[in-house]
Motif scaffolding. Structure first.
Motif, PDB file in Angstrom:
ATOM      1  N   SER A  15       0.946  -1.371  -0.103  1.00 11.13           N
ATOM      2  CA  SER A  15       0.049  -0.147  -0.025  1.00 11.13           C
ATOM      3  C   SER A  15       0.788   1.142  -0.059  1.00 11.13           C
ATOM      4  O   SER A  15       2.098   1.212  -0.016  1.00 11.13           O
ATOM      5  N   ASP A  17       0.895   4.972   1.827  1.00  5.40           N
ATOM      6  CA  ASP A  17       0.177   5.871   3.168  1.00  5.40           C
ATOM      7  C   ASP A  17       1.465   6.275   3.822  1.00  5.40           C
ATOM      8  O   ASP A  17       2.547   5.936   3.621  1.00  5.40           O
ATOM      9  N   TRP A  19       2.374   5.577   6.906  1.00  5.53           N
ATOM     10  CA  TRP A  19       3.035   4.594   7.613  1.00  5.53           C
ATOM     11  C   TRP A  19       4.376   4.114   6.652  1.00  5.53           C
ATOM     12  O   TRP A  19       5.503   4.086   7.274  1.00  5.53           O
ATOM     13  N   ARG A  20       3.715   3.891   5.518  1.00  3.22           N
ATOM     14  CA  ARG A  20       4.882   3.088   4.533  1.00  3.22           C
ATOM     15  C   ARG A  20       5.763   4.119   4.039  1.00  3.22           C
ATOM     16  O   ARG A  20       6.933   3.910   3.592  1.00  3.22           O
ATOM     17  N   ASP A  94       6.147  -6.626   8.377  1.00  3.73           N
ATOM     18  CA  ASP A  94       4.552  -6.286   8.826  1.00  3.73           C
ATOM     19  C   ASP A  94       3.685  -7.217   8.645  1.00  3.73           C
ATOM     20  O   ASP A  94       2.722  -7.462   9.573  1.00  3.73           O
ATOM     21  N   ARG A  95       3.479  -7.700   7.450  1.00  5.74           N
ATOM     22  CA  ARG A  95       2.332  -8.681   7.040  1.00  5.74           C
ATOM     23  C   ARG A  95       3.105 -10.119   6.614  1.00  5.74           C
ATOM     24  O   ARG A  95       4.232  -9.926   6.187  1.00  5.74           O
ATOM     25  N   PRO A 142      -2.274  -8.769   9.715  1.00  4.89           N
ATOM     26  CA  PRO A 142      -2.545  -7.986  11.088  1.00  4.89           C
ATOM     27  C   PRO A 142      -3.854  -7.874  11.348  1.00  4.89           C
ATOM     28  O   PRO A 142      -4.208  -7.631  12.556  1.00  4.89           O
ATOM     29  N   ARG A 146      -4.765  -8.809  14.946  1.00  5.06           N
ATOM     30  CA  ARG A 146      -5.306  -8.008  15.825  1.00  5.06           C
ATOM     31  C   ARG A 146      -6.458  -8.388  16.567  1.00  5.06           C
ATOM     32  O   ARG A 146      -7.040  -8.132  17.529  1.00  5.06           O
ATOM     33  N   ASN A 196      -6.614   0.592  12.638  1.00  4.44           N
ATOM     34  CA  ASN A 196      -5.748   1.635  12.431  1.00  4.44           C
ATOM     35  C   ASN A 196      -6.280   3.033  12.541  1.00  4.44           C
ATOM     36  O   ASN A 196      -7.543   3.046  12.675  1.00  4.44           O
ATOM     37  N   ARG A 198      -6.184   5.656  10.493  1.00  3.02           N
ATOM     38  CA  ARG A 198      -6.758   6.190   9.450  1.00  3.02           C
ATOM     39  C   ARG A 198      -8.299   5.967   9.320  1.00  3.02           C
ATOM     40  O   ARG A 198      -9.086   6.830   9.288  1.00  3.02           O
ATOM     41  N   ASP A 221      -1.189   2.544  15.202  1.00  4.66           N
ATOM     42  CA  ASP A 221      -0.212   3.143  14.502  1.00  4.66           C
ATOM     43  C   ASP A 221       0.581   4.193  15.018  1.00  4.66           C
ATOM     44  O   ASP A 221       1.719   4.219  15.151  1.00  4.66           O
ATOM     45  N   TYR A 244       2.970   1.439  16.147  1.00 10.30           N
ATOM     46  CA  TYR A 244       3.147   0.102  15.265  1.00 10.30           C
ATOM     47  C   TYR A 244       4.478   0.692  14.486  1.00 10.30           C
ATOM     48  O   TYR A 244       4.398   1.237  13.658  1.00 10.30           O
TER      49      TYR A 244
END
Ligand code: FRU
Length: 324
Positions: A15, A17, A19-20, A94-95, A142, A146, A196, A198, A221, A244
């Motif tokens: 993705s 965003d 975070w990335r 992460d995933r 995740p 979660r 998350n 967002r 996050d 995160y």
């Protein structure tokens, strides 16, 4: 390397965003100390097929190592397996996938994140109330972990009822749509757990449209950037978030350990932290200080432009703004 060999590392992000962006810039930053590393970035925009194509392209181009955050647990396992079978080391971060074919994993413990948020919410509600869970992308690891952690935590409180659960693909607008439809159905909601931040922000906006101000909500996050979770907790819009961690520096260290045949651990769990009104301000100040230093280093260094311009040019500006 001593012999002038450069390691080419393909980074496949599911993705795009903030975070990335943070993670990508940390990866780039950590190449400053390592002249022997070249990074290639690809971003799949939450699209499994696109991510599979991008990984195949990396393999064709002949990368020395792959760093992958797989969009979902099943969908791109076969293409990752193929790369692995060809002898390309694969770091999942992460995933996860549902395959054993990976060299190492690095990321936060998502079960733990969900569990901590569940326990926090149950405490805030004094063990009693209606809770809604807004999940990320169905089928992404995740979201699964979660949810498990969260349910295990709240199941210890007989007065807590999870009255609705929706999948919102990690996206703000879909978080808003989910909340909209829950409230339109007349459901009384005491607390929202958004997987998350967002989606949490989207849910808050939807609640306001329904005339609900100050809906109690927690997310995950806790990014220390404008509009991120840490600021929202400090300013009282959200009750909690959970750091995160991105830790691109450690991801790169792991990659180099693998490439240079040093010892490494196969499964690496990063520590997260609960963020509440008690620590949000202090954590934000601390992060802002680190980000100022980061911006200084980046502006002294031209490299960030080169790498990230290839990846996506509009993003470079956003990235620089977010660290200044
Ligand atoms: C970013 C993100 C985060 C979330 C993580 C889960 O792309 O959606 O918001 O914590 O991915 O993998």
């Amino acid at each position: 390397a001593d012999n002038g060999k450069k390691y080419v590392i393909g980074v496949s992000q599911c993705s795009e965003d903030i975070w990335r962006d943070k993670l990508n810039s940390e990866l780039v930053m950590s190449t400053y100390q390592h002249d022997n590393v070249v990074l290639k970035f690809a971003s799949a925009n939450d699209d499994d097929r696109l991510q599979a194509k991008q990984i195949s392209r990396f393999v064709k181009e002949g990368v020395d190592l792959l760093i992958v955050s797989p969009n979902q647990i099943h969908t791109i396992s076969s293409v990752i397996d193929k790369a692995y079978d060809r002898g390309i080391p694969v770091i999942l971060f992460d995933r996860k996938t549902d395959s054993k074919k990976y060299t190492a994993f690095i990321g936060a413990d998502n079960y733990e994140a969900g569990h901590e948020m569940g326990a926090f919410i149950a405490r805030q509600l004094k063990g009693k109330g209606n809770v809604v869970e807004i999940c990320g992308l169905e089928g992404s690891s995740p979201a699964i972990e979660r949810n498990r952690g969260f349910m295990d935590a709240v199941s210890g409180f007989p007065g807590i009822r999870v009255v609705d659960r929706r999948y919102a693909g990690w996206l703000k607008d879909r978080g808003a749509a989910a909340m909209d439809s829950i409230l339109a159905g007349g459901q009384h909601v005491d607390y929202v757990f958004a997987q998350n931040d967002r989606m949490a922000v989207g849910a808050l906006q939807a609640a306001e449209r329904h005339g609900i101000r100050g809906m109690r909500i927690a997310g995950i996050d806790a990014l220390p950037v404008p509009g991120g979770g840490m600021e929202n907790v400090r300013d009282g819009r959200m009750e909690a978030s959970y750091i995160y961690p991105t830790r691109g520096d450690l991801v790169m260290q792991l990659a180099l350990n693998i490439l240079e045949k040093r010892p490494y651990k196969r499964d690496n769990y990063l520590k997260g932290t609960l963020v509440t009104s008690n620590n949000a301000n202090a954590l934000l100040l601390q992060s802002e200080e680190i980000m100022k230093q980061t911006a200084r280093i980046q502006s002294l260094h031209g490299k960030v432009d080169n790498y990230l311009a290839q990846y996506n040019h509009q993003k470079v500006y956003l990235l620089l703004f977010s660290v200044i």
